[in-house]
Design an enzyme around this catalytic site. Structure first.
Site, PDB file in Angstrom:
ATOM      1  CB  THR A   4      33.233  27.305  42.801  1.00 58.31           C
ATOM      2  OG1 THR A   4      33.151  28.725  42.695  1.00 58.31           O
ATOM      3  CG2 THR A   4      31.922  26.693  42.326  1.00 58.31           C
ATOM      4  N   GLY A 101      48.768  33.730  44.923  1.00 61.14           N
ATOM      5  CA  GLY A 101      47.830  32.764  45.468  1.00 61.14           C
ATOM      6  C   GLY A 101      48.358  31.345  45.372  1.00 61.14           C
ATOM      7  CG  ASP A 103      44.622  29.666  43.004  1.00 60.80           C
ATOM      8  OD1 ASP A 103      45.338  30.487  43.624  1.00 60.80           O
ATOM      9  OD2 ASP A 103      43.616  30.009  42.357  1.00 60.80           O
ATOM     10  NE  ARG A 104      47.615  34.291  39.644  1.00 57.93           N
ATOM     11  CZ  ARG A 104      47.783  35.593  39.398  1.00 57.93           C
ATOM     12  NH1 ARG A 104      47.520  36.481  40.328  1.00 57.93           N
ATOM     13  NH2 ARG A 104      48.220  35.990  38.208  1.00 57.93           N
ATOM     14  CB  THR A 126      35.703  31.488  42.045  1.00 62.52           C
ATOM     15  OG1 THR A 126      35.242  30.229  42.529  1.00 62.52           O
ATOM     16  CG2 THR A 126      34.815  32.584  42.595  1.00 62.52           C
ATOM     17  CB  THR A 178      15.938  36.395  28.200  1.00 58.40           C
ATOM     18  OG1 THR A 178      14.991  37.334  27.670  1.00 58.40           O
ATOM     19  CG2 THR A 178      16.810  37.094  29.227  1.00 58.40           C
TER      20      THR A 178
END
Length: 248
Positions: A4, A101, A103-104, A126, A178
């Protein structure tokens, strides 16, 4: 570089001079990325000549070659790509370490530098990921759940009468319309789910440990959690700096 957002930072030594976030555009070319980078640098009075090294962590594999081509063309050097074979200073206790991953891995490196171990990082992007260090500072795995934005998109796509809602802090659990009802369910629901996963981790690992949140959506959820102690929006950039130091 996430699915994202892309978080870009400029470092001198161990000091983070500037950082920016911009939307990840999946069909970006090397030239478009170069133009975006040049504009960001120009905002603070810097230029391509001020950058003598670079490193990228990506969850969008087909954009990696565009970033490395951008670095060769505009920065005049080879960009380091986070992936298998990189020196991390971190023992990875995972069934297949190559599945972790980028990023991890970067978050885990920064987490170990700060806490040693044990510790947990929760990254709200994301996907929402949980990454855990053992008392010895080894990466021992974690958990992964869909991110809030994916859930919102699915809700509006599968629910014909439900509107697409912009994420925002809910006013109350008990909503009167809503839009507020969706915000209440998503934000409070995710906060409760995050707390539940962390408590189960504590049970499996034999006790509580420091928990740090990061990622673009962390500031929205963390105020409603009970188990997360702090937000470090720069954790991933710190991990990238450390990885560059170990592989330059």
């Amino acid at each position: 570089m996430g699915n994202t957002q892309t978080h870009f930072g400029m470092v001198r030594g161990s000091e983070l001079l500037e950082h920016w976030r911009f939307a990840t555009v999946r069909d970006s070319t090397a030239d478009q990325l170069g133009a975006a980078l040049r504009n960001l640098l120009d905002l603070r009075g810097y230029g391509f000549g001020d950058l003598d090294a670079s490193i990228v962590s990506s969850t969008v594999p087909h954009l990696e070659p565009e970033w490395t081509a951008m670095a060769r063309r505009y920065l005049g050097h080879e960009m380091i790509v986070v992936g298998p074979g990189l020196r991390t200073g971190l023992a990875i206790r995972y069934d297949n370490p190559r599945e972790v991953g980028a990023d991890r891995l970067v978050n885990a490196v920064a987490l170990r530098e700060r806490f040693g171990g044990p510790a947990v990082c929760v990254d709200f992007g994301t996907a929402t990921t949980f990454d855990v260090l053992s008392p010895e500072g080894d990466y021992i795995g974690g958990s992964l759940m869909t991110g809030m934005e994916i859930s919102l998109d699915a809700l509006s796509e599968r629910g014909a009468r439900l509107p697409k809602v912009e994420l925002a802090p809910p006013k109350t659990v008990l909503a009167k319309n809503t839009i507020d009802a969706i915000r209440s369910g998503v934000v409070f629901g995710y906060a409760g789910a995050v707390d539940a996963i962390l408590r189960r981790l504590y049970d499996e690992l034999g006790g509580r440990m420091p928990v740090v949140a990061t990622g673009g959506l962390s500031s929205l959820v963390v105020p409603y959690t009970e188990e997360i102690e702090e937000i470090d929006d720069l954790l991933t950039l710190t991990g990238l700096r450390l990885l560059h130091e170990r592989n330059a």
